[in-house]
Design an enzyme around this catalytic site. Structure first.
Site, PDB file in Angstrom:
ATOM      1  N   ASP A  13       0.820  -1.203   0.000  1.00 47.19           N
ATOM      2  CA  ASP A  13       0.000   0.000   0.000  1.00 47.19           C
ATOM      3  C   ASP A  13       0.858   1.259   0.000  1.00 47.19           C
ATOM      4  OD1 ASP A  13      -2.287   1.504   0.241  1.00 47.19           O
ATOM      5  OD2 ASP A  13      -2.940   0.639   2.135  1.00 47.19           O
ATOM      6  N   ASP A  14       0.744   2.065  -1.048  1.00 49.46           N
ATOM      7  CA  ASP A  14       1.432   3.362  -1.081  1.00 49.46           C
ATOM      8  C   ASP A  14       2.949   3.218  -1.049  1.00 49.46           C
ATOM      9  OD1 ASP A  14      -1.155   4.298  -0.856  1.00 49.46           O
ATOM     10  OD2 ASP A  14      -0.698   5.796   0.678  1.00 49.46           O
ATOM     11  N   CYS A  51      -5.779   3.543  -3.730  1.00 53.15           N
ATOM     12  CA  CYS A  51      -6.087   2.284  -3.036  1.00 53.15           C
ATOM     13  C   CYS A  51      -7.284   1.535  -3.608  1.00 53.15           C
ATOM     14  CB  CYS A  51      -6.374   2.549  -1.562  1.00 53.15           C
ATOM     15  SG  CYS A  51      -5.077   3.421  -0.680  1.00 53.15           S
ATOM     16  N   ARG A  55      -7.524  -1.861  -6.095  1.00 51.21           N
ATOM     17  CA  ARG A  55      -7.994  -3.147  -5.571  1.00 51.21           C
ATOM     18  C   ARG A  55      -9.167  -3.667  -6.395  1.00 51.21           C
ATOM     19  NH1 ARG A  55      -5.311  -3.178  -0.417  1.00 51.21           N
ATOM     20  NH2 ARG A  55      -4.071  -1.311  -0.765  1.00 51.21           N
ATOM     21  N   LYS A 108      -6.120  -5.803   3.885  1.00 48.86           N
ATOM     22  CA  LYS A 108      -7.041  -4.676   3.634  1.00 48.86           C
ATOM     23  C   LYS A 108      -7.956  -4.927   2.449  1.00 48.86           C
ATOM     24  CE  LYS A 108      -6.270  -0.051   1.665  1.00 48.86           C
ATOM     25  NZ  LYS A 108      -5.426   1.158   1.703  1.00 48.86           N
ATOM     26  N   HIS A 110     -11.147  -2.705   1.406  1.00 50.91           N
ATOM     27  CA  HIS A 110     -11.294  -1.342   0.875  1.00 50.91           C
ATOM     28  C   HIS A 110     -12.036  -1.237  -0.457  1.00 50.91           C
ATOM     29  CE1 HIS A 110      -9.298   2.935   0.643  1.00 50.91           C
ATOM     30  NE2 HIS A 110     -10.524   2.946   1.128  1.00 50.91           N
ATOM     31  N   HIS A 199       1.602   2.481   3.982  1.00 46.45           N
ATOM     32  CA  HIS A 199       0.647   3.599   4.032  1.00 46.45           C
ATOM     33  C   HIS A 199       0.784   4.298   5.388  1.00 46.45           C
ATOM     34  CE1 HIS A 199      -3.145   5.777   3.870  1.00 46.45           C
ATOM     35  NE2 HIS A 199      -3.495   5.224   2.731  1.00 46.45           N
ATOM     36  N   ASP A 303      -0.161  -0.979  -4.690  1.00 46.00           N
ATOM     37  CA  ASP A 303      -1.454  -0.498  -5.209  1.00 46.00           C
ATOM     38  C   ASP A 303      -1.400   0.887  -5.822  1.00 46.00           C
ATOM     39  OD1 ASP A 303      -1.257   1.029  -2.859  1.00 46.00           O
ATOM     40  OD2 ASP A 303      -3.393   0.817  -2.393  1.00 46.00           O
ATOM     41  N   ASN A 304      -0.380   1.656  -5.465  1.00 47.27           N
ATOM     42  CA  ASN A 304      -0.179   2.977  -6.109  1.00 47.27           C
ATOM     43  C   ASN A 304       1.216   3.463  -5.769  1.00 47.27           C
ATOM     44  OD1 ASN A 304      -2.490   3.649  -3.673  1.00 47.27           O
ATOM     45  ND2 ASN A 304      -0.492   4.633  -3.465  1.00 47.27           N
ATOM     46  N   LYS A 372       1.131   8.984  -5.983  1.00 49.44           N
ATOM     47  CA  LYS A 372      -0.232   8.470  -5.781  1.00 49.44           C
ATOM     48  C   LYS A 372      -1.240   9.547  -6.175  1.00 49.44           C
ATOM     49  CE  LYS A 372      -3.187   7.230  -1.808  1.00 49.44           C
ATOM     50  NZ  LYS A 372      -3.172   6.893  -0.363  1.00 49.44           N
TER      51      LYS A 372
HETATM   52 CA   LIG Z   1      -2.761   2.811  -1.522  1.00 48.23          CA
END
Ligand SMILES: [Ca+2]
Length: 538
Positions: A13-14, A51, A55, A108, A110, A199, A303-304, A372
């Site tokens: 994540d991130d 995010c 996903r 996660k 989301h 993140h 994810d980004n 992001k």
């Molecule tokens: Ca993210």
């Protein structure tokens, strides 16, 4: 027929393009490096800049707008932006389970707007046999909101003193694998592991943070240069691509103030990634111990791109704690949590809630521009590692064939011999958008279908070497990715005909997939009182 492979899909994540050791970074990631050295690294794989959309696309093989996740998981109104996985898609878990797999998830989710009551857009209703993790998009690593097992809220389990979310995600994945092997060993398994690291908030263990003391002391200017050199040496990036300039809003390292705190932010970020890698090591060991690793396709990606968001000190608890549910007002022992990037308070412990900010995100995304939320390379370029001893012959190879998230569903169906369903009970499915990358496990492809993105008005189309990209509310920019992957020379004025053609392709795609104009989205969100000022950047 040979035995179908197990699938281990790991998303984090991130995280920036060049943070991992095997992508030129300073962070110790021996387990991911081992996967890279015994598998493949992709140099041009792309996510969807944020995010929830990432996903949604990863799980379904569609574009996010087609699945109901146009932006995030807030109810923004019309079809395509409802904030819940809709009934026009199936998840990888649903399709694989239909094909005889047992399906597990830790981490996660989301892609659901309802955080408390299980709905048909929660994991157990979207193909998973077992789920452990969070429904919300962010939160304390010591005491995460919406922690659930199956459909049940189990936030109280975090009240154990040693709880740490990254470890819990890893340990549950290990448990799922071991239980699967004990009870269903002849069935293939699909394990989706979705870490929230790195993140924000910057939460990590003291011992992990201490390991990085001094590692970043050279500062972002020197480290960006070094990362680029290592990426070129590794064969991931071409030597003629130039390093983008330091983010113009950020000072040179030599003029940076509050250096101890600034360094600490990056040390904690590194510790977050390190802790994740340690957990991945335990998951791989479970596969190895059970004799399954050899026939497991492991895919790792982010994810980004790295996140440049500063958490302001004046953000209200009402907004973060009550409305968004992404923070706690107090620690588990009753201390106040200090929210915001306060340079007099070192990040890491449970009573802090900070982010590492723009300059370090700029390092994380070396050598690219932006972050992001944008569709320039800094927003969407991700490491992707593929490891499968029985299915991928090459060890330590690099692949430059471009790919993006809808391709993951197509690839997994290809390697498992399953078809994308034409029909699904009670649903009217959109056709699969992705292209299988399984042939790329053997060799580079000469061409691939064009790729499209849209996120909050930022948009792009990539066709062959050309990328047309727009930063809302700006005009289209055109880059020759063969000559200039870091997007430094805008060629739009020199190629008006190509811009027109690609823009028309984009418009057709946007219409087909239900992308709404940005102005309309903003108006809708304002009319519904959705507070977005805190993380929103234009
Ligand atoms: Ca993210």
């Amino acid at each position: 027929m040979t035995q179908r492979p197990d699938i281990l899909l790991i998303l984090n994540d991130d995280m920036g393009f060049s943070d991992l050791g095997c992508y030129g970074g300073e962070i110790d990631t021996p387990n991911l490096d081992r996967l890279a050295n015994n598998g493949l690294r992709f140099s041009q794989f792309y996510n969807t800049a944020r995010c929830s959309p990432s996903r949604a696309s990863l799980l379904t093989g569609l574009h996010p707008h087609q699945t109901g996740i146009g932006i995030l998981t807030y109810d923004s109104g019309p079809e395509g932006y409802a904030g819940n996985l809709n009934h026009r898609c199936v998840t990888i878990a649903e399709v694989l389970r239909g094909g005889g797999y047992r399906t597990y998830m830790s981490g996660k989710w989301h892609v659901s707007s309802n955080l408390r009551q299980p709905t048909d857009s929660w994991p157990m209703q979207r193909g998973f046999d077992a789920f452990y993790g969070t429904i919300i998009g962010a939160g304390s690593f010591y005491d995460p909101n919406t922690l659930s097992r199956g459909n049940d809220n189990i936030e109280h389990e975090a009240h154990d003193r040693d709880f740490f979310y990254t470890d819990a995600i890893s340990d549950e994945a290990v448990r799922f694998i071991r239980n699967h092997h004990a009870q269903h060993r002849d069935k293939p398994l699909f394990q989706y592991v979705a870490y929230t690291a790195p993140h924000w908030p910057l939460h990590a263990h003291d011992a992990d943070i201490a390991k990085y003391k001094g590692r970043f002391d050279a500062g972002w200017d020197t480290l960006r240069q070094q990362r680029l050199e290592r990426l070129v040496d590794a064969g991931i990036l071409a030597p003629h691509w130039k390093l983008s300039d330091r983010d113009p809003t950020q000072p040179p390292w030599t003029e940076t103030e509050k250096k101890a705190w600034t360094l600490r932010c990056m040390e904690v970020y590194a510790a977050q990634v390190d802790r994740m890698d340690q957990g991945i090591g335990r998951i791989l060991a479970a596969l190895e111990d059970t004799g399954r690793l050899d026939n497991t396709l492991v895919i790792f990606l982010a994810d980004n791109g790295a996140c440049a968001e500063d958490i302001p000190e004046d953000v209200t608890l009402e907004e973060l704690v009550d409305k968004l549910m992404i923070a706690r007002s107090h620690t588990r022992s009753g201390e106040k949590v200090h929210i915001g990037n306060n340079p007099d308070l070192m990040p890491g412990p449970e009573n802090t809630y900070q982010s590492y900010g723009t300059a370090w995100a700029n390092l994380s995304n070396t050598p690219f521009r932006l972050y992001k939320h944008w569709i320039h390379e800094g927003g969407i370029a991700t490491p992707l590692i593929a490891h499968w001893p029985r299915g991928i012959a090459e060890r330590g190879g690099i692949r430059h064939t471009p790919g993006y998230l809808p391709d993951i569903m197509a690839t997994l169906l290809d390697v498992t011999g399953l078809a994308y369903p034409q029909h699904w009970p009670g649903r009217d499915l959109a056709p699969l958008e992705g292209t299988s990358l399984a042939p790329v496990f053997e060799r580079e492809l000469d061409s691939r279908p064009p790729m499209f993105w849209e996120h909050e008005g930022n948009a792009a189309v990539r066709a062959g070497q050309w990328k047309l990209v727009r930063k809302y509310p700006g005009d289209w920019e055109l880059y020759d990715m063969d000559a200039d992957r870091t997007e430094l020379t805008d060629l739009a004025a020199q190629h008006p005909e190509r811009v027109r053609e690609m823009a028309a392709q984009y418009d057709e795609w946007a219409k087909r997939c239900g992308v709404l104009p940005r102005d309309r989205i903003v108006a809708l969100m304002k009319s519904q009182g959705v507070t977005r000022a805190f993380w929103e950047k234009d």
